[in-house]
Design an enzyme around this catalytic site. Structure first.
Site, short mmCIF file in Angstrom:
data_model
loop_
_atom_site.label_atom_id
_atom_site.label_comp_id
_atom_site.label_asym_id
_atom_site.label_seq_id
_atom_site.Cartn_x
_atom_site.Cartn_y
_atom_site.Cartn_z
N GLU A 44 1.45 10.26 8.51
CA GLU A 44 0.78 8.98 8.20
C GLU A 44 0.65 8.94 6.69
O GLU A 44 -0.31 9.43 6.13
CB GLU A 44 -0.57 8.90 8.91
CG GLU A 44 -1.14 7.49 8.96
CD GLU A 44 -1.88 7.11 7.69
OE1 GLU A 44 -1.21 6.77 6.68
OE2 GLU A 44 -3.11 7.18 7.71
N GLU A 89 -0.37 5.82 -3.55
CA GLU A 89 -0.60 7.25 -3.29
C GLU A 89 0.68 8.06 -3.40
O GLU A 89 0.64 9.27 -3.56
CB GLU A 89 -1.24 7.49 -1.92
CG GLU A 89 -2.62 6.85 -1.77
CD GLU A 89 -3.27 7.16 -0.43
OE1 GLU A 89 -2.70 7.95 0.35
OE2 GLU A 89 -4.36 6.62 -0.17
#
Length: 398
Positions: free
Chosen positions: A137, A146
């Site tokens: 994930e 990110e």
């Protein structure tokens, strides 16, 4: 390079923990994931966790007797799903000290004989052999915030067998124009208030201390503009707030894309937003698309939003029987912990009936923190070659 030669060249043949992230990256990113409250926040996202559960549990043939790698395993929940679906062995790689807790969680499920927790970054761990499936994930705000996808692709190149599958296998980033957005209006009001704030501050400094700060007014307002008007906002929009259905900006096949592709921003991404399809979530977690006319009347566009979908299709050699789609689209009654990212037009664009909003956008990584994004975008609003408004700006995903 043949996989056997690759394995030998990279020390595959024993299971070893890897190195922790460097101090700066840990402070900026990894440390947050070491806290249980953050893991719980993600686990409590029913659409997120349920979609992964369905993708794995409803496709046991994709996992039965397979070796699985879980990249960024966190609490170990995806590893647990894979083990219960029949995986022969699961390597749960987690960079933070959440690895210590996930071992306890996995032991409590009676699955320690199948799931091996490996602590360290996936770039530095060593596995005893190649794997059949990689689960992760990895998605962040605006899909790419990110930069965890980098690690998944490195894991793919280091450890995935030829013909192996990634879960999810595909991802799409969408843009959609937003009509009514109270959050944008509030940001504009706050920014306007900062002008008076600085003037009051400078008057006080001059009157009380004989020090004139007016030379800093432009730089102060530039700082505040970036914070209030150029930084994306976390929102949970409804379909009614969109002025058009979402249009795909970036489509990713995780088996084919490279880290270099993600970093190469020389060629801008493009999309056209026009009367399109509205996305609604079905009871089984799939997207249903319904025609609905948008920008069909004169309206004000207060901003644009970015959201994403990911698909669980397996690989050509190991396809899923049940294709699951996880969406973060604005849908009635369903929200995720990702929400959507909202970026304001200041001032709003004035759209006419039949208009098309064209976008050219470069997604770059911020220099001070490569896990944050910088969007350089140019919008053109008009119809049939009649360009009425243009807007260029830089927005940030922090």
């Amino acid at each position: 390079m043949a996989q056997e030669g690759y394995a030998a060249a990279n020390g595959i043949g024993c299971l070893q923990d890897g190195k922790p992230p460097d101090e700066t990256d840990n402070a900026n990113y990894f440390c947050e994931y070491a806290f249980l409250y953050h893991q719980m926040d993600m686990l409590e996202d029913e659409h997120r966790t349920g979609s992964y559960f369905n993708a794995i549990a409803w496709n046991p043939d994709s996992f039965k007797d397979k070796v699985v790698l879980d990249v960024g395993a966190g609490s170990g929940i995806l590893s647990i799903f894979a083990a219960k679906a029949g995986a022969k062995e699961v390597f749960a790689v987690e960079a933070t000290d959440m690895a210590v807790r996930s071992r306890k969680i996995i032991q409590a499920q009676g699955l320690s004989h199948i799931i091996k927790v490996v602590q360290g970054t996936v770039e530095t761990v060593t596995l005893p052999y190649m794997v059949d499936v990689i689960i992760s994930e990895w998605m962040g705000y605006f899909l790419l915030r990110e930069s965890m996808l980098d690690s998944v692709l490195i894991a793919r190149d280091r450890f995935l067998k030829p013909g192996g599958a990634l879960f999810p296998s595909h991802a799409t980033l969408f843009l959609a124009p937003v009509g009514s957005a109270k959050a944008c209006r509030e940001k504009q009001q706050t920014f306007d208030g900062e002008r008076q704030h600085f003037d009051d501050f400078n008057d006080a400094m001059t009157n009380y201390y004989g020090s004139d700060f007016s030379c800093m007014r432009g730089e102060f307002l530039e700082e505040q503009r970036k914070y209030y008007l150029q930084t994306g906002m976390f929102v949970n929009l409804t379909p009614k707030q969109l002025a058009s259905g979402g249009s795909p900006l970036l489509e990713i096949d995780l088996l084919r894309i490279t880290v270099e592709d993600l970093k190469d921003v020389e060629k801008p991404l493009t999309c056209s937003m026009r009367p399109h399809f509205v996305e609604r979530l079905s009871s089984r977690g799939r997207i249903q698309r319904e025609k609905e006319r948008r920008i069909s009347k004169d309206t004000q566009l207060e901003g644009f939003t970015g959201y994403f979908n990911v698909m669980f299709r397996g690989s050509p050699q190991n396809p899923t029987k049940e294709v699951i789609e996880l969406t973060t689209a604005p849908t009635a009654g369903t929200a995720t912990h990702w929400g959507q990212q909202l970026f304001g037009f200041f001032p709003p664009l004035q759209a006419k009936s039949g208009d098309v909003l064209e976008c050219r956008l470069r997604i770059k990584r911020q220099k001070k923190n490569h896990r944050l994004l910088q969007l350089e975008a140019a919008f053109t609003l008009g119809s049939e070659g009649n360009v009425r408004e243009k807007r260029e700006d830089t927005w940030y995903v922090d």
